[in-house]
Scaffold this motif. Structure first.
Motif, short mmCIF file in Angstrom:
data_model
loop_
_atom_site.label_atom_id
_atom_site.label_comp_id
_atom_site.label_asym_id
_atom_site.label_seq_id
_atom_site.Cartn_x
_atom_site.Cartn_y
_atom_site.Cartn_z
N THR A 3 98.78 -16.08 80.60
CA THR A 3 99.67 -15.42 79.64
C THR A 3 100.82 -14.71 80.36
OG1 THR A 3 97.89 -15.17 78.06
CG2 THR A 3 99.74 -13.66 77.81
N GLU B 6 99.92 -15.71 72.53
CA GLU B 6 98.47 -15.67 72.33
C GLU B 6 98.14 -15.25 70.90
OE1 GLU B 6 96.90 -13.14 75.42
OE2 GLU B 6 95.62 -14.75 76.12
N ASP C 177 100.68 -20.77 74.26
CA ASP C 177 99.58 -20.04 74.88
C ASP C 177 98.32 -20.24 74.04
OD1 ASP C 177 98.15 -18.43 76.56
OD2 ASP C 177 99.40 -16.64 76.32
MG LIG Z 1 95.96 -15.35 78.10
#
Ligand SMILES: [Mg+2]
Ligand SMILES: Nc1ncnc2c1ncn2[C@@H]1O[C@H](COP(=O)(O)OP(=O)(O)OP(=O)(O)O)[C@@H](O)[C@H]1O
Length: 341
Positions: A41, A81, A157
């Motif tokens: 990330t 995310e 992500d």
């Molecule tokens: Mg991550």
């Protein structure tokens, strides 16, 4: 299309990303694979211009993400995310809002939103409030906002996190369809995902790149010694000693035993093939040859071996301290990531 050179990100004493370099060619899908906390990330946030690196350089679609951030962002779609949705907007309102801030011309917006809703299969949820969407639909709306301005580069992500098996397959298919027109980096923990979707894989552990290769080459590279599985009925006798005498055999270990049937794992020298010789010995001695096959390392084995080597070599150093402080990035208003994405 994407060029990352010596990227490093430190959060105080924690080095989240440590001298990471890789390239992604136009139209390619690159899988970014690593355990929790590996730095996936963080790398993606840097690539999308969402936060600066401590050191290093990243070029997206020909623009340096630090020096020409607006140009780079214009060509990038980002699915963070946690999809950056506005709870009080309906899906179609939200996409209209994103289209506006991403500069989709007003006369093209409605058609563009329709196309993207069809493509990500969210049209039936168009009037649902974002706060009332299920996790899977939230993820799809997140993907839709990343695609709205038809960016050259997509940074996703964990695009399949939280989806049901049918949605996972649909999302994989969609991502594959999008490659070619778009250059894609996607992060995942799920190993089948990279072998099924990606042409190339970057494996990272503890912020460092431990391998960059195609899924096939990774398997081949790590198969330094070949292993065979051999199952024999020899009345329960232990034949490990017999097999280890054969030329080309390095090591023999009993792997399973059921009544009189014994299975062996036989490690052989690279390049040699001892299968014929093994078969001859077994049959020639009057034993029953029940199974003889090469054992291939799965991507899972490779992943574990690469990431644990890395972790073992770092053993002795104190464990990565989980920072107790707030994650500023995660607490920005949702739209910030949409603007950036
Ligand atoms: Mg991550
Ligand atoms: N804002 C922050 N402040 C301090 N440390 C951070 C911050 N964000 C991430 N980290 C640390 O950086 C490291 C890498 O985190 P990152 O979120 O990039 O990992 P990841 O590979 O995406 O993991 P996951 O698979 O769990 O999503 C971790 O040790 C994490 O605790």
């Amino acid at each position: 299309m994407i060029e990352v050179q010596h990227l490093t990100k430190r959060y105080g004493p924690v080095t989240a990303v440590d001298d990471v370099s890789f390239r992604v060619e136009r139209g390619e899908i690159l899988g970014f694979l690593g355990p929790n906390g590996a730095g996936k990330t963080t790398t993606m946030r840097i690539l999308t211009g969402y936060m600066p690196a401590t050191e290093g350089r990243a070029v997206v679609a020909g623009f340096d993400v630090f020096e020409q951030p607006i140009e780079a962002k214009r060509r990038t779609g980002y699915l963070p995310e946690t999809p950056p949705l506005y709870p009080d907007m309906s899906v179609v309102e939200y996409l209209g809002f994103v289209a506006r801030i991403k500069g989709v011309p007003s006369n093209e917006r409605a058609a563009r939103i329709e196309t993207i809703m069809e493509r990500t299969r969210i049209a039936d949820m168009r009037h649902r409030l974002c706060s009332r969407l299920s996790k899977g639909y939230r993820q799809r709306v997140g993907l839709a906002q990343a695609l709205l301005h038809n960016p050259d580069v997509l940074i996703l992500d964990e695009p399949t996190a939280g989806l049901d098996p049918k949605q996972i397959i649909e999302t994989r298919e969609l991502v594959k369809e999008l490659a070619g027109d778009h250059t894609i980096i996607l992060s995942t923990h799920i190993l089948p995902e990279v072998s099924q979707t990606c042409q190339r894989v970057v494996i990272i552990a503890k912020g460092r790149v431990v391998a960059v290769d195609t899924p096939e080459n990774l398997t081949a590279r790590l198969r330094g010694a070949n292993s065979l599985y051999l199952q024999v009925d020899a009345g329960g006798a232990d034949l490990a000693g017999v097999f280890s005498q054969l030329p080309g055999v390095r090591r023999v270990a009993e792997s399973d035993r059921r009544d009189l049937i014994v299975g062996y794992e036989i490690e052989t020298e690279t390049g040699g093939d001892v299968r014929r010789e093994l078969a001859r010995v077994v049959v020639g001695s009057g034993w029953g040859l029940l199974e003889l096959r090469p054992m291939r390392l799965s991507l899972e084995d490779i992943f574990l071996s690469l990431t644990t080597e890395e972790i073992e070599s770092a053993a002795g150093e104190p464990a990565d301290p989980e920072p107790a402080g707030p994650e500023p990035a995660a607490q920005e208003p949702a739209a910030q990531e949409a603007v950036n994405g």
